[in-house]
Write an enzyme that holds these catalytic residues in place. Structure first.
Site, PDB file in Angstrom:
ATOM      1  N   ASP A 151     -15.102 -38.083  -7.175  1.00 22.78           N
ATOM      2  CA  ASP A 151     -14.285 -37.305  -7.810  1.00 22.78           C
ATOM      3  C   ASP A 151     -14.486 -35.895  -6.780  1.00 22.78           C
ATOM      4  O   ASP A 151     -14.243 -35.427  -5.733  1.00 22.78           O
ATOM      5  CB  ASP A 151     -13.487 -36.846  -8.863  1.00 22.78           C
ATOM      6  CG  ASP A 151     -12.038 -38.103  -9.435  1.00 22.78           C
ATOM      7  OD1 ASP A 151     -12.019 -39.102  -8.626  1.00 22.78           O
ATOM      8  OD2 ASP A 151     -11.132 -37.938 -10.187  1.00 22.78           O
ATOM      9  N   ASP A 179     -17.910 -41.489 -13.445  1.00 23.56           N
ATOM     10  CA  ASP A 179     -16.353 -40.439 -12.775  1.00 23.56           C
ATOM     11  C   ASP A 179     -16.269 -39.362 -12.632  1.00 23.56           C
ATOM     12  O   ASP A 179     -14.877 -38.975 -11.001  1.00 23.56           O
ATOM     13  CB  ASP A 179     -15.869 -41.173 -14.219  1.00 23.56           C
ATOM     14  CG  ASP A 179     -14.065 -40.527 -14.101  1.00 23.56           C
ATOM     15  OD1 ASP A 179     -13.058 -40.641 -12.563  1.00 23.56           O
ATOM     16  OD2 ASP A 179     -13.506 -40.341 -14.764  1.00 23.56           O
ATOM     17  N   LYS A 181     -28.988 -37.456 -18.011  1.00 21.59           N
ATOM     18  CA  LYS A 181     -28.477 -36.321 -18.706  1.00 21.59           C
ATOM     19  C   LYS A 181     -29.838 -36.187 -19.833  1.00 21.59           C
ATOM     20  O   LYS A 181     -29.979 -36.233 -20.861  1.00 21.59           O
ATOM     21  CB  LYS A 181     -27.657 -36.149 -19.255  1.00 21.59           C
ATOM     22  CG  LYS A 181     -27.414 -34.720 -19.754  1.00 21.59           C
ATOM     23  CD  LYS A 181     -27.610 -33.477 -19.519  1.00 21.59           C
ATOM     24  CE  LYS A 181     -27.417 -32.362 -19.923  1.00 21.59           C
ATOM     25  NZ  LYS A 181     -27.279 -31.429 -18.841  1.00 21.59           N
ATOM     26  N   TYR A 228     -16.858 -44.396 -22.396  1.00 24.13           N
ATOM     27  CA  TYR A 228     -15.151 -44.949 -22.267  1.00 24.13           C
ATOM     28  C   TYR A 228     -15.176 -46.493 -22.824  1.00 24.13           C
ATOM     29  O   TYR A 228     -13.944 -46.763 -22.950  1.00 24.13           O
ATOM     30  CB  TYR A 228     -14.825 -45.831 -20.849  1.00 24.13           C
ATOM     31  CG  TYR A 228     -15.167 -43.982 -19.732  1.00 24.13           C
ATOM     32  CD1 TYR A 228     -15.206 -42.133 -20.286  1.00 24.13           C
ATOM     33  CD2 TYR A 228     -14.303 -44.247 -18.741  1.00 24.13           C
ATOM     34  CE1 TYR A 228     -14.976 -41.538 -20.008  1.00 24.13           C
ATOM     35  CE2 TYR A 228     -14.408 -42.587 -17.816  1.00 24.13           C
ATOM     36  CZ  TYR A 228     -14.969 -41.808 -17.970  1.00 24.13           C
ATOM     37  OH  TYR A 228     -15.178 -40.745 -17.340  1.00 24.13           O
ATOM     38  N   ASP A 255     -26.353 -32.549 -14.194  1.00 23.30           N
ATOM     39  CA  ASP A 255     -25.357 -31.070 -13.900  1.00 23.30           C
ATOM     40  C   ASP A 255     -26.075 -30.348 -12.429  1.00 23.30           C
ATOM     41  O   ASP A 255     -24.998 -29.899 -11.568  1.00 23.30           O
ATOM     42  CB  ASP A 255     -25.884 -29.892 -15.360  1.00 23.30           C
ATOM     43  CG  ASP A 255     -26.824 -29.774 -15.565  1.00 23.30           C
ATOM     44  OD1 ASP A 255     -27.877 -31.423 -15.429  1.00 23.30           O
ATOM     45  OD2 ASP A 255     -27.330 -28.685 -16.740  1.00 23.30           O
TER      46      ASP A 255
END
Ligand code: NAD
Length: 360
Positions: free
Chosen positions: A249, A245, A189, A141, A221
Site C-alpha cells: 500500500d 500488505d 524483521k 492473518y 522498517d
C-alpha cells in the site's frame, strides 16, 4: 479447448470496471482467434444480499473449475455493520484461501505524464518499476490461536509459517526476478522475529539455486523508508503477509494513481486470481467515472500468468501506455483539469488501440 475465465464483479465500481474488462477479453479473443469461456459469479455485498453469504459455495465451485478468475472489488458502507464473517471482505479473504493463491504480485511503475499526481518529487520517481511479491495465505492473518483471552483482558494473534509455505513463495519470487532485472530484495524483521530468521535462512538456501539473481535482505522498517527515498532501486521485493500488505500500500501511493494498479494472486497450478488494487469506491460508484485501467492491467497479468499469452498481455500494457501518453485521462488522473473521459470512453480508446496492435 476454450479457456475458462470467471468474472466476479462484486460491488460498487467493481461492476463497472469488470464490464469493460469483459469487453476487452471478448475483443482479445476475437482478434487472436482463441475462445474464452466467460462466466460470472457472485461475491461480496451483492452476494450477501442474494444468498446470505459473501462467498456462496457455487462461486467457489465455478472458480475452482476455471483457468483464471477476475475480480472487481467488494465492500461498501451498506455492509459495514455486519458481523466479521458476513462482511464483503470476508468473501475476498475466503476466495484467496479456497483458491490457495499464496503469492500476491503487485507491479508498481510510474507512468509518464502522471507523476505530478504522486506525493514524491518527479526525480525520485524516474525509472520506478518494481514487483512486490507478498505471501498471502499464511502468517499473522491466519495463524491460530487468534482470540481474546483471560476474560477479555488479553489478546493473541499468531504468526505461524511452515517451511513449505515460505519456500514456495520465495521460489516464485526468484523465478519472477529471473524474468526481470534479476534482483531480489527479501524484507523481514530478522533482528526481532524468529519467523523472520527462518524466512531469511530459506531465502539464502534457495539463492544457491538461482545464481543469476542478486539477493539482498532489508529489515522492514528500513524497507519502508527506502520505498520513498529511493524507490527506483527495487526490482522484485518478497515478503511475508503483513509486511507485504503494508509495504504494497505504501508503494501504491508512489505512483499517485490507485486507478492504475493491477494485482495477481497465484498458486500452484490452480486458477490465478486477478484484481485491481483499488476498492469498490462507493463515493463514485454508479457515476461512470471509474478508471478501468487497473482492471485492464489485471487482465494483462491474467493473460500472462494463467493463459500463457504474454505477448498479448504486453500489447495491452503498451496500449494503456499509449493512451496515457496521448494525454487521455479519467477523472482521477486529471488533477484539476476538466478535460477527462468516463469509464466507457477510456475503455473504448484502449480497446481500439489493442485491436489495432493485435490485428497488425
Ligand atoms: P477505494 O479504493 O474504494 O477508494 C479510495 C479512493 O480512490 C476513493 O476516493 C475512490 O473514489 C478512488 N478510487 C478508487 N478506485 C478508483 C478508480 N478505479 N477510478 C477512480 N477513482 C478510484 O478505497 P476505500 O474508499 O478505502 O474503500 C471503499 C470500500 O472498498 C470499502 O468497503 C473497502 O473495504 C473496500 N475495499 C475493497 C478492496 C477489494 O475489493 N480488493 C480493496 C480496498 C477496499
Amino acid at each position: 479447448m476454450a479457456k475458462r475465465i470467471v468474472i466476479l464483479p462484486g460491488d460498487g465500481i467493481g461492476q463497472e470496471v469488470t464490464r469493460e474488462a469483459r469487453r476487452l477479453l471478448e475483443d482479445v479473443a476475437a482478434a487472436i482467434g482463441e475462445q474464452f469461456d466467460l462466466d460470472e459469479a457472485l461475491i461480496g455485498g451483492s452476494a450477501y444480499e442474494q444468498t446470505g453469504s459473501p462467498l456462496p459455495e457455487e462461486t467457489v465451485e465455478k472458480c475452482l473449475q476455471a483457468d483464471a478468475v477476475l475480480l472487481g472489488a467488494v465492500g461498501g458502507p451498506k455492509w459495514d455493520n455486519l458481523p466479521g464473517h458476513l462482511r464483503p471482505e470476508a468473501g475476498l479473504l475466503a476466495i484467496r484461501k479456497r483458491l490457495n493463491v499464496f503469492a500476491n504480485l503487485r507491479p508498481i511503475r510510474t507512468w509518464p505524464g502522471l507523476m505530478l499526481a504522486s506525493p514524491l518529487k518527479p526525480e525520485l520517481l524516474e525509472g520506478v518499476d518494481m514487483l512486490i511479491v507478498r505471501e498471502l495465505t499464511g502468517g499473522l492473518y491466519f495463524g491460530q490461536p487468534k482470540a481474546r483471552v483471560e476474560d477479555g483482558n488479553a489478546v493473541v494473534d499468531t504468526l505461524y509459517y511452515t517451511r513449505q509455505e515460505i519456500e514456495r513463495v520465495v521460489r516464485q519470487a526468484f523465478e519472477l526476478a529471473q524474468g526481470r532485472r534479476k534482483k531480489l530484495t527479501s524484507v523481514d524483521k530478522a533482528n526481532v522475529l524468529e519467523s523472520s530468521r527462518m524466512w531469511r535462512e530459506i531465502v539464502n538456501e534457495l539463492a544457491g539455486e538461482y545464481p543469476d539473481v542478486a539477493v539482498d535482505h532489508v529489515l522492514v522498517d528500513n524497507a519502508a523508508m527506502q520505498l520513498v527515498t529511493r524507490p527506483s532501486s527495487f526490482d522484485v521485493l518478497v515478503t511475508e503477509n503483513m509486511f507485504g500488505d503494508i509495504l504494497s500500500d505504501e508503494a501504491a501511493v508512489l505512483t499517485g494513481s490507485i486507478g492504475m494498479l493491477p494485482s495477481a494472486s497465484i498458486g500452484a497450478g490452480g486458477p490465478g486470481l486477478y484484481e485491481p488494487v483499488h476498492g469498490s469506491a462507493p463515493d463514485i460508484a454508479g457515476t461512470g467515472v471509474a478508471n478501468p485501467l487497473a482492471t485492464f492491467l489485471s487482465v494483462a497479468m491474467l493473460l500472462r500468468h494463467s493463459l500463457n499469452l504474454g505477448e498479448v498481455a504486453s500489447e495491452i500494457e503498451a496500449a494503456v501506455l499509449g493512451v496515457i501518453e496521448q494525454g487521455v485521462r479519467t477523472r482521477d488522473l486529471a488533477g484539476t483539469s476538466n478535460d477527462w473521459v468516463g469509464t466507457e470512453e477510456m475503455s473504448r480508446l484502449v480497446r481500439e488501440d489493442v485491436q489495432g496492435r493485435l490485428n497488425r
